[in-house]
Design a protein around this motif. Structure first.
Motif, PDB file in Angstrom:
ATOM      1  N   HIS A  62       0.848  -1.193   0.000  1.00 49.60           N
ATOM      2  CA  HIS A  62       0.000   0.000   0.000  1.00 49.60           C
ATOM      3  C   HIS A  62       0.884   1.244   0.000  1.00 49.60           C
ATOM      4  N   ASP A  76      -0.099   4.296  -2.329  1.00 51.27           N
ATOM      5  CA  ASP A  76      -0.811   5.499  -2.776  1.00 51.27           C
ATOM      6  C   ASP A  76      -2.288   5.475  -2.418  1.00 51.27           C
ATOM      7  N   SER A  77      -2.660   4.572  -1.486  1.00 51.17           N
ATOM      8  CA  SER A  77      -4.058   4.524  -1.061  1.00 51.17           C
ATOM      9  C   SER A  77      -4.143   4.027   0.373  1.00 51.17           C
ATOM     10  N   GLU A 114      -7.408   2.994   3.435  1.00 51.86           N
ATOM     11  CA  GLU A 114      -8.813   2.932   3.802  1.00 51.86           C
ATOM     12  C   GLU A 114      -8.925   2.539   5.272  1.00 51.86           C
ATOM     13  N   GLU A 132     -14.075  10.513   1.156  1.00 50.42           N
ATOM     14  CA  GLU A 132     -12.862  10.355   0.360  1.00 50.42           C
ATOM     15  C   GLU A 132     -12.142  11.680   0.187  1.00 50.42           C
ATOM     16  N   THR A 170      -7.687  13.355  -0.230  1.00 45.03           N
ATOM     17  CA  THR A 170      -6.278  13.067  -0.515  1.00 45.03           C
ATOM     18  C   THR A 170      -5.392  13.668   0.565  1.00 45.03           C
ATOM     19  N   LYS A 222      -4.597   8.597  -1.921  1.00 43.64           N
ATOM     20  CA  LYS A 222      -6.051   8.610  -1.850  1.00 43.64           C
ATOM     21  C   LYS A 222      -6.492   7.914  -0.571  1.00 43.64           C
TER      22      LYS A 222
END
Length: 993
Positions: free
Chosen positions: A221, A223-224, A226, A317, A319, A333
């Motif tokens: 992981h 660039d993202s 959650e 959501e 950045t 993200k």
């Protein structure tokens, strides 16, 4: 022999030829063994067939440096016996090849690989990792071709599990390193850029700074991210910056707004913060932090935002952009999935959620409200009035006069003033007298008033900033700007005390006692000395000197690891010093050269004492039980205040009292049901390694923890790979603390934690074991306690710091700035209660500051202690039992009496000796309790000189009776005028009625 070995392998084919190479949760577990003798970590392997030698081929992925230099011990799990025939080959961080001779087959074997040896102090241990012991029989080694550097082909033991002594010591998952091959592959997949970014959940704090975990290889992981959050929660998450190709300087983190695409609701960008790049410091000031990463190292970036309670459930959501002064920009993200659950206290009840990180930036307690019993500052012109004291300023902004209205008894404030200064305080410098150009009151709040003054002489321009607080603290920050080049003979501050006022003093290498006529002192970094107090019991002042580079030194065993920063202005390369001559204090700095425009920072603080009256009624009603104990037992003893130390069932971890909150609350609720208060040990000098945020705090560099040589208990060495100073250690709990810095954002966390404890657990205050925070923090502590629990108490213990390791500091002088907010002092360990009465009065009793104290070391001296209203504490000191003393207090109703100390010039009861002294507790017209104690080397016979009118008693109708008090005195009776024989080191409690 070679043919025999070949046949050996043909007879015993093996299905498993190597250890598992992919770390999984099942591969890492815990076990039970004696960690004190074998270390905290082992590998469990199994041997299924009878063999003379097997090879444990361990891909252990160790984070510790130089594994090849540490011992390996193999133990037969069935018999518990150590296997001596052990050989090792390749041993590094990635793998270890260990050959051994199995004894029990089939059977399991334990391979302990971080065996350590503890020595030194029980509470400050020295832990070392001995080298490999060559215990194998030479013939066994030769027979099995084990004498070379490389392992021969051998049957391989089956790997069962890597184990730690418990989960707290486990390396999984964040300390299981990635292999060189895995890192090489990762670098190949990201061929550009100075650093690689990783995203990580808050439940897995980044632990390593010298390596990356395998988990990041597996997760991949970059660039993202959650995560999941509840409504009302302060949600945190983290990124890891691996500066793999070059150093990365001055990291910056920016946030977009986070949007719920279904509802359009937002978490605004302004609600997000990165704790590593800035925040709010301990003075309430917003600051930016230089967060840089050395080449090859890993830096955690911790971020957070408050999730509103009223926000809609759903996915938000946005950045997060990471940039730096010398490297590429990377954007991640991020999705935050908000549940329908509303969490209590923003999640703070569950430390593992890391919601409390926002406490680091708290401003709680920053205001200008007056703290009782202090009163709002009033002023007219340049004259300021505070509780029991007046301060008149000169035109130049320095004190022209200071007056105290406290009575010698310290129980009342009178009408007749006692001048402290004989003449205006003066900062003298080459260039002649000062001409005042401007004076202005720039702030007037109930608890603080500030002023500025601009003065000049031929050589300097003086910018003066002054502040008076309602408790009697005056802060002066004076900047001298050279108006021309020149040689300066001296710059000095002179404070002339009223003749006869400087009866006592402490500081500058002098123990508390009578003031010397002539004292000469020089600055010395080896000594924690920067302040002097001089005066009488009811009127005095402390002067403390520093400059614009002041940093609070460490104390109590750690002074020399962060000593005083010598103030450039006052110290002047060793030319500066302080003289005390016949009550005149002169702080000088000596000759120096200045250039036009040079700035010199002459800062100093004045504490005008006393701060408040002593509350004897409260003092005698509060009966301490200094130990965690069953409440029934405490009540039976007659105590009504319990001090709960750390290393106890409800408060096990030093200065982190959050992990047994339910148990602590249940105990406190039970105590409250019986009208018993409960205070807990909690301060900031050091911090338990059980702190949930321990690795987050490490990511802040040296902001929270002091730099040091490391070492200490094994957990610290095995998990905390950065400079630190090992502090107090509790062997029974394996609780290992680290020394904090003098002042930091951890103080903000501490304030919020205190507020949480008062509101959610119900504590009745604090027992503080030596202070490591400043007076501003103490004021915040007092406000936080008062606002939820006005009867809460602050109790300070100090060991005697007048020794080499502590820099020959007087505890009372060191902590004088905190005295306005303390309810009780306990000075303390290593205090010599055979010292003279003036030492008791100034360094131990607290009376000249407006508080009262107790004794500790060896139980103190109960007879001398009563002159100051002091006892020792039970049951902390063996042999101390206050119940007989409490009984006579209650029978006499001492809380309704007026305490008049032997130091009071018109004390109605005096002895005919200066070696035997008397303090009285007067109920005028009814009865008087006379406390007598002697310092005469062989004891002595004395008589009492009694002012009967002042007592309101008729000498023809009274008797002098010493009731029997167990462990204190036998019953005795005297007639008026009789001689009283006082035994050596002892005294009496005599009731006149």
């Amino acid at each position: 022999m070679k043919k025999y070995v070949i046949a050996f392998f043909i007879l015993f084919p093996l299905t498993i030829v190597s250890a598992q190479t992919v770390p999984t949760e099942d591969l890492y577990g815990t076990g039970t063994w004696n960690a004190d003798s074998l270390g905290n970590h082992r590998v469990v392997v199994a041997v299924d067939k009878s063999l003379d030698v097997v090879l444990a081929n361990l891909e252990w992925r160790r984070r510790d440096a130089n594994p090849d230099q540490k011992n390996i011990i193999v133990v037969d799990a069935t018999t518990g016996k150590r296997i001596t025939n052990v050989a090792r080959f390749t041993v590094n961080q990635e793998k270890g090849e260990i050959a051994f001779q199995p004894q029990t087959v089939p059977g399991e074997y334990y391979i302990y690989y971080l065996k350590n040896v503890t020595s030194g102090s029980k509470y400050y241990p020295t832990v070392k990792y001995p080298p490999f012991e060559d215990t194998a029989d030479v013939s066994w080694l030769k027979k099995n071709y084990l004498t070379g550097k490389n392992a021969p082909k051998l049957p391989v033991a089956r790997l069962v599990q890597y184990q730690a002594i418990n989960k707290f010591n486990s390396f999984y998952p964040m300390e299981i390193i990635a292999t060189a091959a895995e890192k090489k592959k990762l670098l190949a997949s990201q061929p550009k850029g100075k650093y690689i970014l990783f995203t990580e959940d808050r439940m897995n704090p980044i632990r390593m700074t010298m390596d990356i975990p395998y988990k990041w290889i597996k997760d991949n992981h970059h660039d993202s991210f959650e995560g999941k959050a509840d409504k009302g929660e302060y949600y945190t998450f983290q990124f890891g910056v691996w500066a793999v190709r070059d150093a990365v300087n001055k990291l910056k983190v920016d946030f977009s707004s986070f949007v719920n695409s279904k509802t359009g609701e937002q978490l605004p960008a302004s609600s997000f913060i990165c704790f590593n790049t800035g925040g709010i410091d301990v003075t309430g000031t917003v600051f930016e932090k230089n967060c840089s990463v050395e080449k090859g190292k890993v830096q955690a970036l911790w971020m957070g935002t408050m999730i509103p309670e009223q926000i809609s459930t759903g996915t938000y959501e946005g950045t997060v952009t990471v940039s730096s002064a010398n490297a590429e920009v990377k954007t991640v993200k991020v999705k935050i999935n908000v549940s329908n659950n509303v969490i209590a206290n923003h999640g703070d009840n569950e430390p593992e959620r890391m919601t409390r990180l926002r406490w680091l930036n708290s401003s709680i307690g920053f205001d200008n409200e007056v703290i009782a019993p202090y009163t709002p500052i009033s002023f007219k012109g340049k004259k300021f009035s505070i509780l029991g004291r007046d301060i008149q300023l000169s035109d130049n902004g320095l004190p022209a006069s200071i007056t105290s209205y406290f009575k010698e008894t310290m129980t009342e404030i009178g009408q007749e003033g006692k001048p402290i200064l004989a003449s205006p305080m003066d900062l003298q410098a080459d260039g002649g007298n000062w001409e005042n150009l401007d004076f202005e009151i720039v702030k007037h709040k109930p608890a603080a008033i500030e002023w500025t003054a601009l003065n000049q002489n031929d050589q300097f321009l003086m910018q003066l900033d002054g502040e008076l607080e309602s408790d009697g603290n005056i802060t002066y920050k004076i900047t001298l700007v050279a108006r021309k080049d020149g040689k300066v003979n001296d710059i000095l501050l002179k404070a002339s005390l009223t003749p006869g006022l400087a009866e006592y003093m402490m500081g500058l290498g002098e123990k508390g006692g009578y003031c010397p006529n002539d004292l000469k002192w020089k600055w010395d970094i080896e000594k924690n000395q920067d302040a002097i107090w001089a005066g009488s019991v009811n009127a005095g002042l402390q002067l403390r000197f520093y400059d614009n580079n002041y940093r609070r030194p460490l104390n109590t065993n750690f002074y020399h690891q962060q000593p005083l920063v010598m103030p450039v202005s006052w110290y002047n390369n060793g030319k500066g010093g302080i003289n005390l001559n016949k009550g005149v204090i002169t702080a000088y700095s000596g000759t120096r050269e200045v250039k036009k425009g040079d700035r010199l920072y002459y800062y100093f603080n004045i504490l005008v004492t006393p701060f408040r009256t002593i509350d004897t009624a409260k003092h005698f009603k509060d009966r301490f039980y200094h130990k965690y104990e069953f409440i029934d037992k405490v009540e039976e003893f007659g105590a009504n205040v319990i001090n709960v130390h750390h290393a106890t069932p409800i408060n096990p971890f030093i200065n982190y009292p959050f992990l047994r909150a339910k148990e602590m609350k249940a105990y406190i609720d039970g105590a409250h049901a019986r009208n018993i208060k409960v205070k807990i040990y909690n301060t900031v000098r050091e911090l338990s390694n059980s702190c949930a945020e321990i690795f987050v705090l490490r990511s802040l560099g040296d902001e929270i923890f002091s730099k040091g040589k490391g070492g200490g208990f094994s957990w610290l060495q095995e998990h905390y790979d950065q400079d630190y100073i090992g502090a107090w250690f509790v062997p029974e709990l394996k609780d290992a603390a680290i020394v904090t810095t003098g002042v930091s954002r951890w103080h903000n966390y501490y304030m919020e934690g205190l507020d949480w404890l008062v509101k959610n657990v119900g504590i009745d205050g604090l027992y503080i074991d030596d202070l490591a925070f400043d007076r501003m923090s103490m004021k915040r502590v007092r406000k936080i306690l008062n606002r939820t629990n006005p009867s809460a108490m602050i109790d300070l213990h100090s060991a005697n710091q007048y020794n080499k390791s502590d820099g020959f500091a007087n505890s009372a002088n060191l902590y004088l700035e905190h005295m306005p907010y303390l309810d009780r002092i306990w000075f303390g360990e290593y205090f010599d209660y055979n010292f003279n009465p003036e030492f008791y009065l100034i360094e131990v009793s607290g009376i000249p500051w407006g508080t009262m104290g107790e004794m500790l070391q060896d139980g103190g001296n109960k007879w001398r202690g009563m002159l100051y209203g002091m006892t020792a504490r039970m049951p902390w000191t063996e042999g101390v039992d206050n119940r007989p003393i409490w009984k006579i207090w209650d029978e006499f109703e001492i809380e309704h009496s007026e305490m008049i100390g032997y130091w009071v010039k018109d004390n109605p009861v005096k002895t005919n000796s200066n070696k035997t002294l008397a303090t009285i507790y007067r109920q005028k017209g009814k009865k008087t309790l006379v406390s007598i104690a002697t310092w005469a080397e062989e004891g002595e016979t004395i008589t009492l000189d009694i002012d009967w009118k002042a007592l309101g008693l008729d000498p023809l109708k009274v008797k002098l009776h010493a009731p029997k008090v167990d462990l204190f005195q036998n019953e005795a009776t005297w007639n008026v005028g009789d001689s009283i024989n006082v035994p050596k080191g002892k005294g009496y409690l005599i009731i006149i009625e």
